[in-house]
Scaffold this motif. Structure first.
Motif, PDB file in Angstrom:
ATOM      1  N   PRO A  18       0.866  -1.216   0.042  1.00 31.19           N
ATOM      2  CA  PRO A  18       0.129  -0.062  -0.016  1.00 31.19           C
ATOM      3  C   PRO A  18       0.946   1.167   0.183  1.00 31.19           C
ATOM      4  N   GLY A  19       0.360   2.271  -0.635  1.00 26.69           N
ATOM      5  CA  GLY A  19       1.306   3.508  -0.748  1.00 26.69           C
ATOM      6  C   GLY A  19       1.885   3.751  -2.247  1.00 26.69           C
ATOM      7  N   VAL A  20       2.461   2.477  -2.726  1.00 27.61           N
ATOM      8  CA  VAL A  20       3.296   2.329  -4.022  1.00 27.61           C
ATOM      9  C   VAL A  20       2.157   2.075  -5.031  1.00 27.61           C
ATOM     10  N   THR A  21       2.566   2.944  -6.283  1.00 24.17           N
ATOM     11  CA  THR A  21       1.835   2.645  -7.462  1.00 24.17           C
ATOM     12  C   THR A  21       2.417   2.234  -8.541  1.00 24.17           C
ATOM     13  N   ALA A  22       1.949   1.012  -9.038  1.00 25.60           N
ATOM     14  CA  ALA A  22       2.654   0.314 -10.255  1.00 25.60           C
ATOM     15  C   ALA A  22       1.975   0.773 -11.430  1.00 25.60           C
ATOM     16  N   PHE A  23       2.934   0.940 -12.575  1.00 25.65           N
ATOM     17  CA  PHE A  23       2.194   1.377 -13.808  1.00 25.65           C
ATOM     18  C   PHE A  23       2.580   0.175 -14.972  1.00 25.65           C
ATOM     19  N   PRO A  24       1.811   0.215 -16.197  1.00 25.13           N
ATOM     20  CA  PRO A  24       2.037  -0.789 -16.947  1.00 25.13           C
ATOM     21  C   PRO A  24       3.687  -1.157 -17.356  1.00 25.13           C
ATOM     22  N   ALA A  25       3.844  -2.457 -17.377  1.00 26.13           N
ATOM     23  CA  ALA A  25       5.300  -2.936 -17.639  1.00 26.13           C
ATOM     24  C   ALA A  25       5.661  -2.551 -18.769  1.00 26.13           C
ATOM     25  N   GLU A  26       6.986  -2.257 -19.190  1.00 21.05           N
ATOM     26  CA  GLU A  26       7.619  -2.073 -20.411  1.00 21.05           C
ATOM     27  C   GLU A  26       8.476  -3.375 -20.747  1.00 21.05           C
ATOM     28  N   ASP A  27       8.306  -3.952 -21.951  1.00 21.12           N
ATOM     29  CA  ASP A  27       8.913  -5.262 -22.366  1.00 21.12           C
ATOM     30  C   ASP A  27      10.112  -5.262 -23.315  1.00 21.12           C
ATOM     31  N   THR A  28      11.304  -5.734 -22.722  1.00 24.49           N
ATOM     32  CA  THR A  28      12.322  -5.782 -23.566  1.00 24.49           C
ATOM     33  C   THR A  28      12.954  -7.023 -23.709  1.00 24.49           C
ATOM     34  N   HIS A  29      13.477  -7.585 -24.702  1.00 23.25           N
ATOM     35  CA  HIS A  29      14.007  -8.854 -24.853  1.00 23.25           C
ATOM     36  C   HIS A  29      15.271  -9.056 -25.940  1.00 23.25           C
ATOM     37  N   GLY A  30      15.718  -9.993 -25.906  1.00 27.82           N
ATOM     38  CA  GLY A  30      16.863 -10.207 -26.817  1.00 27.82           C
ATOM     39  C   GLY A  30      17.141 -12.023 -27.001  1.00 27.82           C
ATOM     40  N   TRP A  31      16.819 -12.510 -27.934  1.00 29.60           N
ATOM     41  CA  TRP A  31      17.036 -14.245 -27.901  1.00 29.60           C
ATOM     42  C   TRP A  31      17.592 -14.134 -29.371  1.00 29.60           C
ATOM     43  N   GLU A  32      18.152 -15.653 -29.558  1.00 29.18           N
ATOM     44  CA  GLU A  32      18.388 -16.064 -30.713  1.00 29.18           C
ATOM     45  C   GLU A  32      17.958 -17.784 -30.950  1.00 29.18           C
ATOM     46  N   ALA A  33      17.483 -17.727 -32.068  1.00 26.07           N
ATOM     47  CA  ALA A  33      17.078 -19.250 -32.479  1.00 26.07           C
ATOM     48  C   ALA A  33      17.991 -20.085 -33.039  1.00 26.07           C
ATOM     49  N   SER A  34      18.013 -21.488 -32.395  1.00 26.63           N
ATOM     50  CA  SER A  34      19.057 -22.383 -32.896  1.00 26.63           C
ATOM     51  C   SER A  34      17.968 -23.857 -32.873  1.00 26.63           C
ATOM     52  N   ARG A  35      18.945 -24.755 -33.244  1.00 27.78           N
ATOM     53  CA  ARG A  35      18.086 -26.130 -33.155  1.00 27.78           C
ATOM     54  C   ARG A  35      17.944 -26.569 -31.847  1.00 27.78           C
ATOM     55  N   ASP A  36      18.545 -25.784 -30.957  1.00 26.59           N
ATOM     56  CA  ASP A  36      18.130 -26.114 -29.434  1.00 26.59           C
ATOM     57  C   ASP A  36      17.335 -25.388 -29.009  1.00 26.59           C
ATOM     58  N   GLY A  37      16.701 -24.339 -29.479  1.00 22.06           N
ATOM     59  CA  GLY A  37      15.451 -23.452 -28.954  1.00 22.06           C
ATOM     60  C   GLY A  37      15.811 -22.208 -29.127  1.00 22.06           C
ATOM     61  N   LEU A  38      15.294 -21.197 -28.464  1.00 22.40           N
ATOM     62  CA  LEU A  38      15.306 -19.912 -28.299  1.00 22.40           C
ATOM     63  C   LEU A  38      16.148 -19.687 -27.084  1.00 22.40           C
ATOM     64  N   THR A  39      17.346 -19.059 -27.201  1.00 30.51           N
ATOM     65  CA  THR A  39      18.252 -18.815 -26.021  1.00 30.51           C
ATOM     66  C   THR A  39      18.803 -17.313 -25.890  1.00 30.51           C
ATOM     67  N   GLY A  40      18.469 -16.991 -24.633  1.00 32.37           N
ATOM     68  CA  GLY A  40      18.496 -15.450 -24.489  1.00 32.37           C
ATOM     69  C   GLY A  40      17.599 -14.776 -23.175  1.00 32.37           C
ATOM     70  N   SER A  41      16.962 -13.730 -23.178  1.00 30.46           N
ATOM     71  CA  SER A  41      16.285 -13.374 -22.018  1.00 30.46           C
ATOM     72  C   SER A  41      15.356 -12.298 -22.668  1.00 30.46           C
ATOM     73  N   ARG A  42      14.307 -12.376 -21.467  1.00 32.40           N
ATOM     74  CA  ARG A  42      13.381 -11.291 -21.701  1.00 32.40           C
ATOM     75  C   ARG A  42      13.125 -10.704 -20.314  1.00 32.40           C
ATOM     76  N   ALA A  43      12.630  -9.219 -20.129  1.00 35.24           N
ATOM     77  CA  ALA A  43      12.562  -8.301 -19.056  1.00 35.24           C
ATOM     78  C   ALA A  43      11.579  -7.459 -19.051  1.00 35.24           C
ATOM     79  N   TRP A  44      11.026  -7.295 -17.937  1.00 31.88           N
ATOM     80  CA  TRP A  44       9.786  -6.470 -17.885  1.00 31.88           C
ATOM     81  C   TRP A  44      10.154  -5.299 -16.873  1.00 31.88           C
ATOM     82  N   ARG A  45      10.063  -4.152 -17.472  1.00 36.67           N
ATOM     83  CA  ARG A  45      10.434  -3.012 -16.412  1.00 36.67           C
ATOM     84  C   ARG A  45       9.219  -2.155 -15.881  1.00 36.67           C
ATOM     85  N   VAL A  46       8.773  -2.260 -14.782  1.00 36.51           N
ATOM     86  CA  VAL A  46       7.671  -1.864 -14.164  1.00 36.51           C
ATOM     87  C   VAL A  46       7.835  -0.521 -13.428  1.00 36.51           C
TER      88      VAL A  46
END
Length: 520
Positions: free
Chosen positions: A307-335
């Protein structure tokens, strides 16, 4: 009339009758395998300077009829200091029955002179294909898995089986994957290198988004035309199709609390940065997922604020690379977070859950986070500032009065036109890089205040007043700087303050009132 499936070629080529000129081009006549069942191609190949007006008269036919032609194809290349060309005249022929076939001397007109080829002969057989005619190409779809769960990646790769000549050509396949996320893979597997060559012409990483039977329709691969084979409308084997395939996609088990759709092998972290702010300023809660899995299909991880803290919609950032082993990388949300009152706030600890295929659900414990909010602009003072600047639109009356003071009353239409043009430029810049545009606006405001009062708005109303700024103006400058900083830290909140264009108008109005000569 007998329909033939193939033609065996007894003579591959015949050299043309020489001409008197010493610079006569080299010319050959030959049979080439037909691309329509029961046909053969008769080609006259001229190697020499570039020619676009080549004409030919087909010689007498033996056990052959014309299906189409002549068709002209040409390729020009530089050799040393001159151009060299290969020009090909092609006739598509069909044998009515088995037996001996042939094309008599064909007359080719080159530079006003006639050059005559020698006769070309062969034999037509019933059914199948002979060693002189390679097997037609085929396309095969290979799946790395035929049974997956929702969100689990698989590889769909297309392999071309063709003769050595055709396999070396450029092929392109464009498959369709309904109800999935897919991305092409870079660097197909090397060819097998056997007599009938098989090589990969394209692979895709596929991540199903729903349970059930995933139907992969038949895909088509197209072969680019070659210099000696440009009769595109008559080349049905330039397009080959794969057989449709099916993948069984099983649903996930009933998920526990904290599951946000992540399927794969992940680590989860979160932090608050900065951990200490003034009341009314923005800080950011960052949630990051790293590893290998279905990053595009994840939802925003759940979180709670005190209570007392207001959160706003998250901003999405990501970086990944596709290979035969799948998607490798990261995804982040900044709220973006803010608190109006000073104090120490604790974002409670919690659990986030991911699903690892073959293992089950994995719990990730995220610790509690501290946020210290120091005294800043009081709620009462902020309410006073809000009344001064209005509902996010800035001091439009002040802008109008300032404009009239410098004689803008006589050029209202011109001013409106300039503002429309300026808004168009601002919109383009803001769409491309909103954070950079907001930082630019704040820098302009700081520079104008420093030139006029020797301080900047972040120093506060009192410092501005000591520099000679009226109290009302100081309140608005501090509030405008605050709103710019909020939007800069979280560009997605621009609409809350009326958008970047509205903030730009507020900055412009402030610059005019400060008698700044700068223009945005």
């Amino acid at each position: 009339m007998v329909s033939l499936a193939a033609l065996a070629l007894a003579v591959a080529a015949a050299v043309a009758t020489p001409v008197a000129s010493t610079d006569a081009p080299r010319m050959t006549a030959r049979f080439a395998p037909g691309t329509i069942p029961g046909t053969v191609r008769y080609q006259v190949v001229v190697d020499g300077v570039a020619r676009t007006d080549l004409r030919g008269t087909l010689g007498p036919l033996r056990n052959l009829v014309v299906v189409a032609g002549p068709l002209l194809a040409q390729e020009v290349a530089w050799r040393a200091d001159r151009t060299a060309a290969v020009t090909v005249l092609t006739w598509v022929l069909r044998a009515p029955g088995p037996g001996s076939i042939g094309v008599g001397p064909t007359r080719i007109e080159i530079d006003g002179r006639d050059v005559v080829t020698r006769e070309v002969g062969g034999t037509a057989f019933l059914g199948g294909h002979t060693s002189a005619e390679p097997a037609p190409p085929s396309l095969r779809l290979e799946l790395s898995r035929r049974r997956v769960v929702v969100g689990e990646a698989l590889v769909a790769e297309f392999f071309l089986q063709a003769s050595a000549g055709e396999a070396d050509d450029a092929w392109e396949v464009r498959p369709r994957f309904p109800d999935v996320w897919s991305e092409p893979l870079v660097g197909p597997r090397p060819p097998a290198g056997v007599e009938t060559r098989e090589r990969s012409i394209g692979g895709w990483l596929v991540i199903p988004a729903r349970a059930g039977a995933l139907e992969i329709p038949a895909a088509r691969a197209s072969r680019a035309p070659t210099v000696t084979d440009r009769d595109e409308p008559l080349r049905p084997d330039r397009t080959v199709s794969s057989a449709p395939e099916t993948v069984e996609v099983e649903p996930l088990p009933a998920p526990p609390a904290g599951f946000f759709g992540a399927v794969g092998d992940f680590t989860v972290t979160r932090r608050v940065t900065p951990e200490r702010v003034q009341a009314g300023e923005l800080t950011t809660l960052e949630l990051e997922v790293r590893g290998n899995g279905n990053f595009p299909l994840m939802d925003t991880p759940p979180f709670a604020v005190p209570p007392g803290v207001t959160a706003f919609p998250a901003e999405d950032t990501h970086g990944w690379e596709a290979s035969r082993d799948g998607l490798t990388g990261s995804r982040a949300w900044r709220v973006p977070l803010t608190a109006d009152a000073a104090g120490r706030f604790v974002l409670p600890a919690g659990e986030l859950t991911t699903f690892r295929p073959g293992h089950g659900f994995v719990r990730h414990v995220v610790p509690a986070l501290d946020l210290t909010v120091e005294p800043g602009v009081s709620r009462e003072r902020k309410a006073t500032i809000d009344r001064v600047i209005g509902s996010g639109g800035g001091s439009r009356m002040g802008w109008l009065v300032a404009g009239l003071a410098v004689g803008a009353g006589a050029a209202v239409s011109g001013l409106a036109l300039r503002r429309r043009r300026r808004a168009t430029r601002l919109a383009a810049r803001s769409a491309a890089a909103p954070g950079e545009e907001l930082a630019r606006l704040r820098s302009r405001l700081d520079r104008a205040c420093r030139e006029r009062f020797a301080v900047v708005p972040i120093d506060g109303e009192e410092a501005l007043g000591e520099g000679g700024c009226p109290q009302r103006e100081a309140a608005e400058l501090v509030a405008l700087h605050h709103d710019l900083r909020r939007a800069e830290l979280a560009p997605g909140l621009g609409d809350r303050q009326g958008g970047i264009l509205a903030l730009s108008e507020r900055v412009r109005a402030a610059l005019v009132r400060l008698h700044s000569a700068d223009t945005l």
